[in-house]
Design an enzyme around this catalytic site. Structure first.
Site, short mmCIF file in Angstrom:
data_model
loop_
_atom_site.label_atom_id
_atom_site.label_comp_id
_atom_site.label_asym_id
_atom_site.label_seq_id
_atom_site.Cartn_x
_atom_site.Cartn_y
_atom_site.Cartn_z
N ALA A 24 -17.40 -18.48 16.43
CA ALA A 24 -18.46 -19.13 17.11
C ALA A 24 -18.87 -20.23 16.14
O ALA A 24 -18.65 -20.34 15.26
CB ALA A 24 -19.57 -18.12 17.18
N GLY B 126 -15.46 -15.03 16.48
CA GLY B 126 -15.51 -15.11 17.87
C GLY B 126 -14.07 -15.57 18.18
O GLY B 126 -13.63 -15.35 19.65
N GLU C 179 -12.41 -12.43 18.59
CA GLU C 179 -12.92 -11.53 19.74
C GLU C 179 -12.54 -12.11 21.16
O GLU C 179 -12.07 -11.26 22.04
CB GLU C 179 -14.44 -11.73 19.57
CG GLU C 179 -14.91 -10.85 18.32
CD GLU C 179 -16.44 -11.16 17.77
OE1 GLU C 179 -16.59 -12.34 17.95
OE2 GLU C 179 -17.32 -10.03 17.72
N GLU D 40 -17.60 -12.57 9.75
CA GLU D 40 -19.20 -12.62 9.99
C GLU D 40 -19.94 -11.96 8.79
O GLU D 40 -20.94 -12.60 8.39
CB GLU D 40 -19.81 -11.83 11.30
CG GLU D 40 -19.06 -12.74 12.67
CD GLU D 40 -17.57 -11.97 13.00
OE1 GLU D 40 -17.07 -11.46 12.24
OE2 GLU D 40 -17.24 -12.33 14.04
C1 HXC Z 1 -18.31 -24.65 12.98
C2 HXC Z 1 -16.37 -24.89 11.93
C3 HXC Z 1 -16.34 -23.45 12.00
C4 HXC Z 1 -17.00 -22.56 12.72
C5 HXC Z 1 -14.56 -24.56 10.96
N1 HXC Z 1 -15.47 -25.39 11.18
N2 HXC Z 1 -14.72 -23.33 11.36
N3 HXC Z 1 -17.62 -25.46 12.46
N4 HXC Z 1 -18.07 -23.19 13.07
N5 HXC Z 1 -16.68 -21.30 12.89
C6 HXC Z 1 -15.33 -26.74 10.90
C7 HXC Z 1 -15.58 -27.10 9.28
O1 HXC Z 1 -16.96 -27.05 9.06
C8 HXC Z 1 -14.93 -28.41 9.27
O2 HXC Z 1 -15.84 -29.48 9.69
C9 HXC Z 1 -13.74 -28.29 9.84
O3 HXC Z 1 -13.94 -27.23 11.05
C10 HXC Z 1 -12.54 -28.05 9.25
O4 HXC Z 1 -12.90 -26.84 8.45
P1 HXC Z 1 -12.41 -26.70 7.05
O5 HXC Z 1 -13.25 -25.36 6.51
O6 HXC Z 1 -12.30 -27.90 6.46
O7 HXC Z 1 -10.85 -26.16 7.26
P2 HXC Z 1 -10.00 -25.47 6.09
O8 HXC Z 1 -10.36 -25.52 4.64
O9 HXC Z 1 -8.66 -25.46 6.42
O10 HXC Z 1 -10.60 -23.78 6.33
C11 HXC Z 1 -10.30 -23.29 7.74
C12 HXC Z 1 -10.99 -21.90 7.81
C13 HXC Z 1 -12.61 -22.18 7.31
C14 HXC Z 1 -10.73 -20.74 6.70
C15 HXC Z 1 -10.85 -21.22 9.13
O11 HXC Z 1 -12.93 -23.37 8.61
C16 HXC Z 1 -13.35 -21.02 7.73
O12 HXC Z 1 -13.75 -20.22 6.95
N6 HXC Z 1 -14.24 -21.27 8.89
C17 HXC Z 1 -15.45 -20.11 9.33
C18 HXC Z 1 -14.77 -19.05 9.80
C19 HXC Z 1 -15.91 -18.16 10.20
O13 HXC Z 1 -16.79 -17.62 9.53
N7 HXC Z 1 -15.73 -17.57 11.30
C20 HXC Z 1 -16.64 -16.76 12.16
C21 HXC Z 1 -17.86 -17.41 12.73
S1 HXC Z 1 -19.17 -16.34 13.32
P3 HXC Z 1 -16.22 -30.63 8.81
O14 HXC Z 1 -17.32 -31.33 9.84
O15 HXC Z 1 -16.62 -30.21 7.61
O16 HXC Z 1 -14.88 -31.51 8.65
C22 HXC Z 1 -18.65 -15.81 14.58
C23 HXC Z 1 -19.34 -14.85 15.42
C24 HXC Z 1 -20.86 -14.80 15.10
O17 HXC Z 1 -17.67 -16.01 15.27
C25 HXC Z 1 -21.71 -13.53 15.45
C26 HXC Z 1 -22.58 -13.26 15.08
C27 HXC Z 1 -23.94 -13.60 15.66
#
Ligand code: HXC
Length: 257
Positions: free
Chosen positions: A65, A108, A111, A131
């Site tokens: 998400a 997400g 999911e 998460e």
């Molecule tokens: C918003 C995101 C994002 C996300 C990545 N980006 N994941 N933006 N939401 N979930 C954006 C980053 O901010 C970055 O933007 C660009 O995408 C590239 O990501 P990087 O981190 O620079 O890439 P990398 O170093 O290759 O790392 C990849 C990754 C990492 C390991 C997948 O991006 C990551 O850990 N992402 C988050 C994963 C996560 O926690 N997902 C769960 C979300 S919560 P910029 O602008 O900086 O270039 C969820 C459910 C929530 O899904 C339910 C609870 C209510």
């Protein structure tokens, strides 16, 4: 509808949806959800479409998400808009949906893949429910669907540590139905979808409904449901055609009725 965050194509009887927010690793914001709902809804209503494939990029199916979009929400915001409930409507699609996953399928993203009927993974795929690292927990079905796929022990491990699972582990634990080389992912997924789309559409949809029923009811009720649906299939033209084709040693030509 003009789509901005997804690419929607039709290949024969298969509807193909590609998540397309490369700068955010296909993070699922409200626009993606609205567009996915519209596109899958259109495919669901289209009699010419027999199966749907959902995919992302080589690097990311979807990294979750959109964290930046939800960061500032309050409890009241989330409650009043029933945040994420739109995904339930997405998951209720009656046509078969295959997730073709390469790269990250996190939060997400994992999911969303699990909302599809099955997952074909590239050997590059990485699944996770991170998460907990954000101070929250899965909110689009991860705590429930992942547990049904892989069992309590591994689901707890994934949700409580936030670690990722590679494609081999995902296949071993029943999260994905098959793993293919990354270069072959789309060909394999489209082939599987085209095969399904060539069968009788009502039979395919009833079969999907029956398998999904097994998650909701006791074995006795599920078996009764299966038998009733199975009985009803003898009213299909496609049942007559499928069985006649077998007896006549020819390929069936289903009419989807
Ligand atoms: C918003 C995101 C994002 C996300 C990545 N980006 N994941 N933006 N939401 N979930 C954006 C980053 O901010 C970055 O933007 C660009 O995408 C590239 O990501 P990087 O981190 O620079 O890439 P990398 O170093 O290759 O790392 C990849 C990754 C990492 C390991 C997948 O991006 C990551 O850990 N992402 C988050 C994963 C996560 O926690 N997902 C769960 C979300 S919560 P910029 O602008 O900086 O270039 C969820 C459910 C929530 O899904 C339910 C609870 C209510």
């Amino acid at each position: 509808m003009a789509y901005e965050t997804i690419i929607v194509e039709t290949r024969g009887k298969v509807g193909l949806i590609t998540l397309n927010r490369p700068k955010a690793l296909n993070a699922l914001n409200s626009q993606v959800l609205a567009e996915l709902l519209a596109a899958t809804g259109t495919f669901e209503a289209d009699q010419a479409i027999g199966a749907i494939v959902i995919t992302g990029s080589e690097k990311a199916f979807a990294a979750g998400a959109d964290i930046k979009e939800m960061q500032a929400k309050s409890y009241v915001d989330a409650y009043m808009e029933d945040f994420f409930s739109g995904w339930e409507a997405f998951a209720r699609n009656r046509k078969p949906m295959i997730a073709a996953v390469a790269g990250y399928a996190l939060g997400g993203g994992c999911e969303l893949a699990m909302m599809c009927d099955f997952i074909i993974a590239a050997d590059s795929a990485k699944f996770g429910q991170p998460e907990i690292t954000l101070g929250v927990m899965p909110g689009m079905g991860g705590s429930q669907r992942l547990t049904r796929f892989v069992g309590k022990s591994k689901a707890m491990d994934m949700c409580l540590t936030g670690r990722m699972m590679d494609a081999a582990e995902a296949e071993r634990s029943g999260l994905v139905s098959r793993v293919v080389p990354a270069a072959d992912l789309m060909e394999e997924a489209m082939k599987a979808a085209a095969k399904i789309a060539d069968f009788s559409l009502p039979a395919v949809m009833m079969c999907k409904e029956a398998v999904n029923r097994s998650y909701e009811v006791t074995l006795a009720e599920g078996l009764r449901f299966e038998r009733r649906v199975f009985h009803s299939m003898f009213s299909l033209d496609d049942q007559k055609e499928g069985m006649a084709a077998f007896a006549e040693k020819r390929t069936a030509n289903f009419r989807n009725r």
